[in-house]
Design a protein around this motif. Structure first.
Motif, PDB file in Angstrom:
ATOM      1  N   PHE A  17     -43.830  98.846  48.814  1.00 54.39           N
ATOM      2  CA  PHE A  17     -43.897  97.622  48.004  1.00 54.39           C
ATOM      3  C   PHE A  17     -43.750  96.382  48.880  1.00 54.39           C
ATOM      4  O   PHE A  17     -44.521  95.431  48.765  1.00 54.39           O
ATOM      5  CB  PHE A  17     -42.817  97.616  46.920  1.00 54.39           C
ATOM      6  CG  PHE A  17     -43.264  98.206  45.629  1.00 54.39           C
ATOM      7  CD1 PHE A  17     -44.217  97.572  44.843  1.00 54.39           C
ATOM      8  CD2 PHE A  17     -42.734  99.400  45.192  1.00 54.39           C
ATOM      9  CE1 PHE A  17     -44.633  98.123  43.650  1.00 54.39           C
ATOM     10  CE2 PHE A  17     -43.141  99.963  43.992  1.00 54.39           C
ATOM     11  CZ  PHE A  17     -44.100  99.322  43.216  1.00 54.39           C
ATOM     12  N   LEU A  18     -42.755  96.388  49.738  1.00 50.38           N
ATOM     13  CA  LEU A  18     -42.511  95.242  50.604  1.00 50.38           C
ATOM     14  C   LEU A  18     -43.719  94.973  51.503  1.00 50.38           C
ATOM     15  O   LEU A  18     -44.195  93.840  51.599  1.00 50.38           O
ATOM     16  CB  LEU A  18     -41.250  95.468  51.444  1.00 50.38           C
ATOM     17  CG  LEU A  18     -40.919  94.362  52.445  1.00 50.38           C
ATOM     18  CD1 LEU A  18     -40.632  93.049  51.720  1.00 50.38           C
ATOM     19  CD2 LEU A  18     -39.742  94.774  53.311  1.00 50.38           C
ATOM     20  N   THR A  19     -44.212  96.006  52.151  1.00 48.61           N
ATOM     21  CA  THR A  19     -45.346  95.850  53.044  1.00 48.61           C
ATOM     22  C   THR A  19     -46.598  95.409  52.293  1.00 48.61           C
ATOM     23  O   THR A  19     -47.339  94.533  52.757  1.00 48.61           O
ATOM     24  CB  THR A  19     -45.615  97.168  53.801  1.00 48.61           C
ATOM     25  OG1 THR A  19     -44.419  97.547  54.487  1.00 48.61           O
ATOM     26  CG2 THR A  19     -46.749  97.009  54.801  1.00 48.61           C
ATOM     27  N   SER A  20     -46.832  95.981  51.117  1.00 46.89           N
ATOM     28  CA  SER A  20     -47.986  95.591  50.305  1.00 46.89           C
ATOM     29  C   SER A  20     -47.915  94.121  49.927  1.00 46.89           C
ATOM     30  O   SER A  20     -48.918  93.400  49.987  1.00 46.89           O
ATOM     31  CB  SER A  20     -48.057  96.439  49.034  1.00 46.89           C
ATOM     32  OG  SER A  20     -48.248  97.795  49.347  1.00 46.89           O
ATOM     33  N   ALA A  21     -46.730  93.673  49.546  1.00 44.05           N
ATOM     34  CA  ALA A  21     -46.562  92.267  49.164  1.00 44.05           C
ATOM     35  C   ALA A  21     -46.774  91.338  50.358  1.00 44.05           C
ATOM     36  O   ALA A  21     -47.453  90.311  50.237  1.00 44.05           O
ATOM     37  CB  ALA A  21     -45.186  92.056  48.550  1.00 44.05           C
ATOM     38  N   VAL A  22     -46.210  91.694  51.504  1.00 46.96           N
ATOM     39  CA  VAL A  22     -46.358  90.856  52.694  1.00 46.96           C
ATOM     40  C   VAL A  22     -47.822  90.775  53.119  1.00 46.96           C
ATOM     41  O   VAL A  22     -48.346  89.693  53.411  1.00 46.96           O
ATOM     42  CB  VAL A  22     -45.473  91.377  53.849  1.00 46.96           C
ATOM     43  CG1 VAL A  22     -45.828  90.700  55.172  1.00 46.96           C
ATOM     44  CG2 VAL A  22     -43.997  91.176  53.517  1.00 46.96           C
ATOM     45  N   VAL A  23     -48.512  91.899  53.135  1.00 45.96           N
ATOM     46  CA  VAL A  23     -49.936  91.911  53.510  1.00 45.96           C
ATOM     47  C   VAL A  23     -50.755  91.110  52.502  1.00 45.96           C
ATOM     48  O   VAL A  23     -51.641  90.328  52.874  1.00 45.96           O
ATOM     49  CB  VAL A  23     -50.458  93.358  53.648  1.00 45.96           C
ATOM     50  CG1 VAL A  23     -51.971  93.388  53.751  1.00 45.96           C
ATOM     51  CG2 VAL A  23     -49.825  94.025  54.866  1.00 45.96           C
ATOM     52  N   ALA A  24     -50.452  91.268  51.219  1.00 42.33           N
ATOM     53  CA  ALA A  24     -51.192  90.531  50.181  1.00 42.33           C
ATOM     54  C   ALA A  24     -50.991  89.025  50.335  1.00 42.33           C
ATOM     55  O   ALA A  24     -51.960  88.260  50.269  1.00 42.33           O
ATOM     56  CB  ALA A  24     -50.759  90.994  48.792  1.00 42.33           C
ATOM     57  N   ILE A  25     -49.759  88.606  50.554  1.00 37.51           N
ATOM     58  CA  ILE A  25     -49.467  87.172  50.678  1.00 37.51           C
ATOM     59  C   ILE A  25     -50.063  86.593  51.961  1.00 37.51           C
ATOM     60  O   ILE A  25     -50.614  85.497  51.966  1.00 37.51           O
ATOM     61  CB  ILE A  25     -47.940  86.928  50.629  1.00 37.51           C
ATOM     62  CG1 ILE A  25     -47.411  87.224  49.226  1.00 37.51           C
ATOM     63  CG2 ILE A  25     -47.587  85.505  51.057  1.00 37.51           C
ATOM     64  CD1 ILE A  25     -45.895  87.343  49.152  1.00 37.51           C
ATOM     65  N   THR A  26     -49.961  87.351  53.043  1.00 31.35           N
ATOM     66  CA  THR A  26     -50.377  86.852  54.353  1.00 31.35           C
ATOM     67  C   THR A  26     -51.893  86.901  54.565  1.00 31.35           C
ATOM     68  O   THR A  26     -52.465  85.950  55.104  1.00 31.35           O
ATOM     69  CB  THR A  26     -49.688  87.667  55.469  1.00 31.35           C
ATOM     70  OG1 THR A  26     -48.279  87.625  55.250  1.00 31.35           O
ATOM     71  CG2 THR A  26     -50.016  87.111  56.842  1.00 31.35           C
ATOM     72  N   TYR A  27     -52.518  87.986  54.128  1.00 31.70           N
ATOM     73  CA  TYR A  27     -53.926  88.187  54.458  1.00 31.70           C
ATOM     74  C   TYR A  27     -54.874  88.160  53.265  1.00 31.70           C
ATOM     75  O   TYR A  27     -55.966  87.611  53.352  1.00 31.70           O
ATOM     76  CB  TYR A  27     -54.103  89.521  55.195  1.00 31.70           C
ATOM     77  CG  TYR A  27     -53.342  89.575  56.489  1.00 31.70           C
ATOM     78  CD1 TYR A  27     -53.774  88.852  57.600  1.00 31.70           C
ATOM     79  CD2 TYR A  27     -52.176  90.321  56.606  1.00 31.70           C
ATOM     80  CE1 TYR A  27     -53.060  88.887  58.787  1.00 31.70           C
ATOM     81  CE2 TYR A  27     -51.462  90.361  57.790  1.00 31.70           C
ATOM     82  CZ  TYR A  27     -51.911  89.643  58.881  1.00 31.70           C
ATOM     83  OH  TYR A  27     -51.213  89.660  60.051  1.00 31.70           O
ATOM     84  N   VAL A  28     -54.480  88.782  52.167  1.00 29.03           N
ATOM     85  CA  VAL A  28     -55.399  88.933  51.038  1.00 29.03           C
ATOM     86  C   VAL A  28     -55.471  87.655  50.212  1.00 29.03           C
ATOM     87  O   VAL A  28     -56.564  87.158  49.912  1.00 29.03           O
ATOM     88  CB  VAL A  28     -55.013  90.147  50.162  1.00 29.03           C
ATOM     89  CG1 VAL A  28     -55.945  90.270  48.969  1.00 29.03           C
ATOM     90  CG2 VAL A  28     -55.022  91.426  50.995  1.00 29.03           C
ATOM     91  N   TRP A  29     -54.320  87.111  49.806  1.00 30.21           N
ATOM     92  CA  TRP A  29     -54.335  85.949  48.921  1.00 30.21           C
ATOM     93  C   TRP A  29     -55.060  84.738  49.505  1.00 30.21           C
ATOM     94  O   TRP A  29     -55.812  84.074  48.779  1.00 30.21           O
ATOM     95  CB  TRP A  29     -52.925  85.565  48.461  1.00 30.21           C
ATOM     96  CG  TRP A  29     -53.014  84.381  47.550  1.00 30.21           C
ATOM     97  CD1 TRP A  29     -52.590  83.112  47.786  1.00 30.21           C
ATOM     98  CD2 TRP A  29     -53.646  84.350  46.267  1.00 30.21           C
ATOM     99  NE1 TRP A  29     -52.903  82.299  46.736  1.00 30.21           N
ATOM    100  CE2 TRP A  29     -53.560  83.035  45.779  1.00 30.21           C
ATOM    101  CE3 TRP A  29     -54.285  85.308  45.474  1.00 30.21           C
ATOM    102  CZ2 TRP A  29     -54.065  82.641  44.546  1.00 30.21           C
ATOM    103  CZ3 TRP A  29     -54.791  84.922  44.243  1.00 30.21           C
ATOM    104  CH2 TRP A  29     -54.683  83.596  43.793  1.00 30.21           C
ATOM    105  N   PRO A  30     -54.891  84.403  50.799  1.00 32.75           N
ATOM    106  CA  PRO A  30     -55.641  83.249  51.309  1.00 32.75           C
ATOM    107  C   PRO A  30     -57.158  83.387  51.120  1.00 32.75           C
ATOM    108  O   PRO A  30     -57.829  82.415  50.779  1.00 32.75           O
ATOM    109  CB  PRO A  30     -55.266  83.201  52.794  1.00 32.75           C
ATOM    110  CG  PRO A  30     -53.905  83.815  52.836  1.00 32.75           C
ATOM    111  CD  PRO A  30     -53.951  84.912  51.802  1.00 32.75           C
ATOM    112  N   ALA A  31     -57.678  84.577  51.294  1.00 31.63           N
ATOM    113  CA  ALA A  31     -59.122  84.792  51.114  1.00 31.63           C
ATOM    114  C   ALA A  31     -59.497  84.833  49.637  1.00 31.63           C
ATOM    115  O   ALA A  31     -60.431  84.163  49.196  1.00 31.63           O
ATOM    116  CB  ALA A  31     -59.551  86.082  51.803  1.00 31.63           C
ATOM    117  N   VAL A  32     -58.747  85.612  48.861  1.00 33.60           N
ATOM    118  CA  VAL A  32     -59.045  85.767  47.436  1.00 33.60           C
ATOM    119  C   VAL A  32     -58.808  84.453  46.692  1.00 33.60           C
ATOM    120  O   VAL A  32     -59.590  84.081  45.814  1.00 33.60           O
ATOM    121  CB  VAL A  32     -58.207  86.917  46.827  1.00 33.60           C
ATOM    122  CG1 VAL A  32     -58.288  86.934  45.310  1.00 33.60           C
ATOM    123  CG2 VAL A  32     -58.674  88.254  47.391  1.00 33.60           C
ATOM    124  N   GLY A  33     -57.764  83.741  47.051  1.00 31.95           N
ATOM    125  CA  GLY A  33     -57.447  82.487  46.391  1.00 31.95           C
ATOM    126  C   GLY A  33     -58.493  81.410  46.599  1.00 31.95           C
ATOM    127  O   GLY A  33     -58.612  80.491  45.791  1.00 31.95           O
TER     128      GLY A  33
END
Length: 166
Positions: A17-33
């Protein structure tokens, strides 16, 4: 601590969970957002199209024969419905159906509740070893999916996201 408490498994799930959240916030959300709403939702739904993997809980030999058939069936069929809703969401978003966003809401609410229900049911099993080869589904894949559902909710609730749909 109760004898049924499995610290290594709990730490594994928490780490995922922690790693998924960190990866999502750091890498996925900037692109998806930065994407238009329909494109972002279609990309996030695509990840969930693989949820048919939960059907493996009903495959003899994939899990222990001692695993409750009721658990396996509920998890497996719930995931298949979620995968189907994800595929329908992708089509609706691609073809700009007028009901695309309500379909995505349906997929996301169903998918989230299905995963939370599976965790709730899984906690009562008290022996993660019964998952056999399927141990990686709740230990790795489900945390990734739940974080992805949060991203979908974020896109759906984002102010001004209707303007990006064009």
């Amino acid at each position: 601590m109760p004898s049924s408490f499995n610290l290594p498994f709990v730490l594994s799930v928490a780490g995922a969970f922690l790693t998924s959240a960190v990866v999502a916030i750091t890498y996925v959300w900037p692109a998806v957002g930065a994407m238009p709403r329909h494109d972002a939702l279609r990309l996030l739904a695509a990840f969930h199209a693989f949820r048919f993997l939960g059907m493996n809980f009903m495959v003899a030999g994939f899990v222990s024969s001692e695993l409750s058939p009721d658990f396996a069936s509920e998890v497996g069929w719930g995931d298949l419905v979620a995968a189907t809703l994800a595929l329908i969401s992708m089509a609706a978003l691609s073809w700009r159906w007028s009901i695309a966003i309500p379909i995505v809401w349906t997929f996301n609410v169903w998918g989230t509740l299905d995963l939370l229900n599976a965790y709730y049911m899984g906690v009562r099993i008290q022996n993660p070893g019964l998952f056999g080869a399927g141990i990686y589904i709740p230990a790795l894949y489900v945390p990734l999916l739940l974080v992805s559902h949060v991203l979908v909710f974020t896109v759906l609730l984002r102010p001004g996201s209707d303007k990006q749909a064009a």
